[in-house]
Design a protein around this motif. Structure first.
Motif, PDB file in Angstrom:
ATOM      1  N   SER A   1       9.645 -22.832  34.029  1.00  0.00           N
ATOM      2  CA  SER A   1       9.914 -21.515  34.339  1.00  0.00           C
ATOM      3  C   SER A   1      10.506 -20.974  33.144  1.00  0.00           C
ATOM      4  CB  SER A   1      10.729 -21.290  35.685  1.00  0.00           C
ATOM      5  OG  SER A   1      11.954 -21.658  35.234  1.00  0.00           O
TER       6      SER A   1
ATOM      7  N   THR B   1       1.840 -17.253  36.402  1.00  0.00           N
ATOM      8  CA  THR B   1       1.610 -18.505  35.937  1.00  0.00           C
ATOM      9  C   THR B   1       0.640 -19.007  34.786  1.00  0.00           C
ATOM     10  OG1 THR B   1       2.628 -19.038  38.126  1.00  0.00           O
ATOM     11  CG2 THR B   1       1.772 -21.055  36.856  1.00  0.00           C
TER      12      THR B   1
ATOM     13  N   GLY C   1       2.042 -25.976  34.844  1.00  0.00           N
ATOM     14  CA  GLY C   1       2.263 -24.765  35.016  1.00  0.00           C
ATOM     15  C   GLY C   1       3.699 -24.234  34.293  1.00  0.00           C
ATOM     16  N   THR C   2       3.514 -23.107  34.043  1.00  0.00           N
ATOM     17  CA  THR C   2       4.856 -22.388  33.513  1.00  0.00           C
ATOM     18  C   THR C   2       4.890 -20.936  34.257  1.00  0.00           C
ATOM     19  OG1 THR C   2       4.947 -23.504  31.485  1.00  0.00           O
ATOM     20  CG2 THR C   2       6.129 -21.461  31.685  1.00  0.00           C
ATOM     21  N   ARG C   3       5.915 -20.752  34.932  1.00  0.00           N
ATOM     22  CA  ARG C   3       6.101 -19.265  35.867  1.00  0.00           C
ATOM     23  C   ARG C   3       6.881 -18.503  34.709  1.00  0.00           C
ATOM     24  NH1 ARG C   3       7.724 -18.548  41.961  1.00  0.00           N
ATOM     25  NH2 ARG C   3       5.614 -19.627  41.870  1.00  0.00           N
TER      26      ARG C   3
END
Lengths: 112, 114
Positions: free
Chosen positions: A10, A87, A105-107
């Motif tokens: 994140s 995301t 994934g990266t929020r």
């Protein structure tokens, strides 16, 4: 085994900042590296993609940097906006396989 | 140009039942791939069809199957549903002749198994 490793999980940036998301891979047969953006309740949308014959590709505010020797690639979002909050997934595939291996994934949250 | 259409958008099924999901690719696209998205495992490849033939398959049990019709529309079927099959099922279409052609995703079918 995760074929594509993505970090960070994140990310929070201020409006106008430049978030950077990193991905790494091991399989040297990979020759296509797309990035996808996904909003809640929607499917992933293709943002930008790169092949190993170039080290950088830019489309609008989105830039991919690619380091073939390090087997790493990253996404930079210039002048980030609250509407970029989503995301982001990196992915990789190889010729002939036609299936994508996705990172975790990266929020991204962009604060106004 | 219409995008990838998946139906239904939401499904609730009971353990042990079977389910069929549908995907209509972008006009002119001949390749359809299916992915499962869960919070724990992320996006995982199920299988890919091109011209009615399965070209590639991911590491999923045989309960997961699919097919493609002559108009490129595709269906996937999950038999004997388990609670762990609850996920967002995504379909992606591409031209499919060579790798690296852009893959476009539908909005997905949210399957809940109770």
């Amino acid at each position: 085994q995760q074929q594509v490793k993505q970090s960070p999980q994140s990310l929070i940036v201020q409006k106008g900042g430049i978030p950077i998301i990193n991905c790494a891979y091991e399989n040297t047969a990979f020759d296509y590296f797309p990035w996808y953006q996904q909003f809640p309740g929607k499917g992933p949308a293709l943002l930008i993609a790169i092949r190993p014959d170039v080290s950088e590709k830019k489309e609008g505010r989105f830039t991919i940097s690619f380091n073939k020797s390090a087997k790493q690639f990253s996404l930079h979002i210039m002048d980030s906006q609250p509407g970029d909050s989503a995301t982001y997934f990196c992915a990789a595939s190889s010729t002939g396989a036609n299936n994508l291996f996705f990172g975790t994934g990266t929020r991204l949250t962009v604060i106004p | 140009k219409a995008g990838v259409t998946q139906t239904p958008r939401y499904l609730i099924k009971t353990r042990g039942q079977q389910v069929t999901l549908s995907c209509s690719p972008i006009s002119g696209h001949r390749s359809v791939s299916w992915y499962q998205q869960t919070p724990g495992q992320g996006l995982q490849f199920l299988f890919e069809y091109f011209s009615e033939t399965q070209r590639n398959k991911g590491n999923f049990p045989g309960r997961f199957s699919g097919r493609q019709f002559s108009n490129s529309r595709s269906e996937m079927n999950v038999s004997t549903l388990e609670l762990g099959d609850s996920a967002l099922y995504l379909c992606a279409s591409s031209l499919g002749q060579t790798l690296g052609t852009e893959a476009f995703f539908g909005q997905g079918t949210r399957l809940t198994v109770v």
